[in-house]
Design a protein around this motif. Structure first.
Motif, PDB file in Angstrom:
ATOM      1  N   SER A  82      21.130  40.794  19.885  1.00 56.32           N
ATOM      2  CA  SER A  82      20.467  40.311  21.092  1.00 56.32           C
ATOM      3  C   SER A  82      21.420  39.388  21.873  1.00 56.32           C
ATOM      4  CB  SER A  82      19.181  39.572  20.739  1.00 56.32           C
ATOM      5  OG  SER A  82      19.476  38.377  20.064  1.00 56.32           O
ATOM      6  N   HIS A  83      21.264  39.378  23.184  1.00 57.43           N
ATOM      7  CA  HIS A  83      22.141  38.575  24.043  1.00 57.43           C
ATOM      8  C   HIS A  83      21.297  37.627  24.869  1.00 57.43           C
ATOM      9  CE1 HIS A  83      25.617  40.991  23.060  1.00 57.43           C
ATOM     10  NE2 HIS A  83      24.909  42.088  23.314  1.00 57.43           N
ATOM     11  N   ASP A  84      21.882  36.469  25.157  1.00 59.04           N
ATOM     12  CA  ASP A  84      21.217  35.485  26.003  1.00 59.04           C
ATOM     13  C   ASP A  84      21.635  35.742  27.445  1.00 59.04           C
ATOM     14  OD1 ASP A  84      19.920  33.321  27.042  1.00 59.04           O
ATOM     15  OD2 ASP A  84      21.300  31.828  26.223  1.00 59.04           O
ATOM     16  N   PRO A  85      20.750  36.221  28.326  1.00 56.45           N
ATOM     17  CA  PRO A  85      21.139  36.546  29.709  1.00 56.45           C
ATOM     18  C   PRO A  85      21.558  35.324  30.518  1.00 56.45           C
ATOM     19  CG  PRO A  85      18.774  36.797  29.419  1.00 56.45           C
ATOM     20  CD  PRO A  85      19.356  36.510  28.063  1.00 56.45           C
ATOM     21  N   SER A  86      21.103  34.142  30.161  1.00 57.05           N
ATOM     22  CA  SER A  86      21.486  32.959  30.933  1.00 57.05           C
ATOM     23  C   SER A  86      22.973  32.657  30.766  1.00 57.05           C
ATOM     24  CB  SER A  86      20.645  31.755  30.517  1.00 57.05           C
ATOM     25  OG  SER A  86      20.911  31.408  29.168  1.00 57.05           O
ATOM     26  N   GLY A  87      23.573  33.032  29.636  1.00 57.73           N
ATOM     27  CA  GLY A  87      25.003  32.833  29.429  1.00 57.73           C
ATOM     28  C   GLY A  87      25.840  33.651  30.388  1.00 57.73           C
ATOM     29  N   ILE A  88      25.437  34.869  30.629  1.00 60.56           N
ATOM     30  CA  ILE A  88      26.161  35.748  31.553  1.00 60.56           C
ATOM     31  C   ILE A  88      26.034  35.218  32.978  1.00 60.56           C
ATOM     32  CG2 ILE A  88      26.235  38.069  32.533  1.00 60.56           C
ATOM     33  CD1 ILE A  88      25.290  39.084  29.782  1.00 60.56           C
ATOM     34  N   VAL A  89      24.843  34.817  33.353  1.00 62.30           N
ATOM     35  CA  VAL A  89      24.616  34.283  34.702  1.00 62.30           C
ATOM     36  C   VAL A  89      25.468  33.036  34.910  1.00 62.30           C
ATOM     37  CG1 VAL A  89      22.898  33.224  36.221  1.00 62.30           C
ATOM     38  CG2 VAL A  89      22.303  35.242  34.889  1.00 62.30           C
ATOM     39  N   PHE A  90      25.493  32.142  33.918  1.00 67.65           N
ATOM     40  CA  PHE A  90      26.285  30.931  34.020  1.00 67.65           C
ATOM     41  C   PHE A  90      27.768  31.261  34.181  1.00 67.65           C
ATOM     42  CE2 PHE A  90      28.769  27.520  32.054  1.00 67.65           C
ATOM     43  CZ  PHE A  90      28.394  26.480  32.877  1.00 67.65           C
ATOM     44  N   VAL A 119      29.138  33.989  35.450  1.00 69.97           N
ATOM     45  CA  VAL A 119      29.370  34.556  36.787  1.00 69.97           C
ATOM     46  C   VAL A 119      29.359  33.451  37.841  1.00 69.97           C
ATOM     47  CG1 VAL A 119      28.394  36.057  38.571  1.00 69.97           C
ATOM     48  CG2 VAL A 119      28.516  36.844  36.204  1.00 69.97           C
ATOM     49  N   LEU A 120      28.397  32.545  37.756  1.00 72.35           N
ATOM     50  CA  LEU A 120      28.330  31.454  38.731  1.00 72.35           C
ATOM     51  C   LEU A 120      29.545  30.524  38.622  1.00 72.35           C
ATOM     52  CD1 LEU A 120      24.537  30.539  38.600  1.00 72.35           C
ATOM     53  CD2 LEU A 120      25.766  31.743  40.418  1.00 72.35           C
ATOM     54  N   ALA A 133      32.555  31.397  37.657  1.00 73.02           N
ATOM     55  CA  ALA A 133      33.690  32.125  38.237  1.00 73.02           C
ATOM     56  C   ALA A 133      33.630  32.090  39.763  1.00 73.02           C
ATOM     57  CB  ALA A 133      33.698  33.564  37.735  1.00 73.02           C
ATOM     58  N   MET A 134      32.448  32.260  40.326  1.00 72.57           N
ATOM     59  CA  MET A 134      32.302  32.220  41.788  1.00 72.57           C
ATOM     60  C   MET A 134      32.629  30.825  42.320  1.00 72.57           C
ATOM     61  SD  MET A 134      28.928  34.599  42.319  1.00 72.57           S
ATOM     62  CE  MET A 134      28.795  34.213  44.041  1.00 72.57           C
ATOM     63  N   SER A 135      32.216  29.806  41.593  1.00 76.82           N
ATOM     64  CA  SER A 135      32.508  28.438  42.006  1.00 76.82           C
ATOM     65  C   SER A 135      34.015  28.182  42.008  1.00 76.82           C
ATOM     66  CB  SER A 135      31.811  27.470  41.053  1.00 76.82           C
ATOM     67  OG  SER A 135      32.187  26.156  41.327  1.00 76.82           O
ATOM     68  N   GLY A 136      34.709  28.672  40.993  1.00 73.34           N
ATOM     69  CA  GLY A 136      36.169  28.526  40.942  1.00 73.34           C
ATOM     70  C   GLY A 136      36.850  29.231  42.094  1.00 73.34           C
ATOM     71  N   MET A 137      36.366  30.428  42.426  1.00 76.98           N
ATOM     72  CA  MET A 137      36.945  31.172  43.557  1.00 76.98           C
ATOM     73  C   MET A 137      36.719  30.419  44.865  1.00 76.98           C
ATOM     74  SD  MET A 137      35.967  35.065  42.334  1.00 76.98           S
ATOM     75  CE  MET A 137      35.490  35.511  43.954  1.00 76.98           C
ATOM     76  N   GLU A 138      35.539  29.833  45.013  1.00 76.12           N
ATOM     77  CA  GLU A 138      35.229  29.072  46.231  1.00 76.12           C
ATOM     78  C   GLU A 138      36.155  27.865  46.365  1.00 76.12           C
ATOM     79  OE1 GLU A 138      32.296  27.955  49.422  1.00 76.12           O
ATOM     80  OE2 GLU A 138      32.097  29.613  48.027  1.00 76.12           O
ATOM     81  N   ARG A 139      36.388  27.143  45.260  1.00 76.04           N
ATOM     82  CA  ARG A 139      37.299  25.992  45.291  1.00 76.04           C
ATOM     83  C   ARG A 139      38.701  26.409  45.702  1.00 76.04           C
ATOM     84  NH1 ARG A 139      34.606  24.359  40.660  1.00 76.04           N
ATOM     85  NH2 ARG A 139      36.186  25.320  39.335  1.00 76.04           N
ATOM     86  N   GLU A 140      39.180  27.521  45.150  1.00 78.03           N
ATOM     87  CA  GLU A 140      40.515  28.004  45.518  1.00 78.03           C
ATOM     88  C   GLU A 140      40.577  28.370  46.991  1.00 78.03           C
ATOM     89  OE1 GLU A 140      42.008  31.085  42.986  1.00 78.03           O
ATOM     90  OE2 GLU A 140      41.317  30.035  41.189  1.00 78.03           O
ATOM     91  N   TYR A 141      39.519  29.008  47.506  1.00 79.86           N
ATOM     92  CA  TYR A 141      39.469  29.387  48.914  1.00 79.86           C
ATOM     93  C   TYR A 141      39.536  28.145  49.799  1.00 79.86           C
ATOM     94  CZ  TYR A 141      37.601  31.204  53.292  1.00 79.86           C
ATOM     95  OH  TYR A 141      37.414  31.524  54.600  1.00 79.86           O
TER      96      TYR A 141
END
Length: 105
Positions: free
Chosen positions: A6-14, A16-17, A19-27
């Motif tokens: 079984s997998h915890d879906p909140s871990g995947i969401v966290f 992804v978010l 990674a998106m935050s890191g990309m935004e900072r670089e931008y």
């Protein structure tokens, strides 16, 4: 207790978010110098006010001759133009940089 496989879906969401935050900072980090350059081309001043007027410069030099610290003398100098008009000059190292550049040349 978790079942095997079984997998915890909140871990995947966290993940992804994050990674998106890191990309935004670089931008943002990449765009800031471009914005500063664009502002300079339009004649906008980036950073704190410098000693630009002759009377302010002579007063700064007079206070320095009296061995007053930069911090104390900056409190006595007041910006006379621009959006920070009437506020004390935070520092006047701009003149120090010009003098040091002229002396080394």
């Amino acid at each position: 207790m978790r079942k095997k496989g079984s997998h915890d879906p909140s871990g995947i969401v966290f993940t992804v978010l994050a990674a998106m935050s890191g990309m935004e900072r670089e931008y943002i980090r990449d765009r800031i110098p471009e914005g500063h350059e664009s502002a300079r081309k339009r004649g906008k001043n980036i950073g704190s006010a410098g000693v630009t007027e002759e009377d302010m410069l002579s007063m700064a030099l007079h206070l320095r001759e009296q061995e007053m610290s930069l911090r104390d003398s900056a409190k006595r100098l007041v910006i006379t133009t621009g959006s920070k008009k009437g506020q004390p000059l935070a520092r006047h190292r701009h003149h120090d940089e010009k003098v040091a550049t002229a002396a080394s040349a």
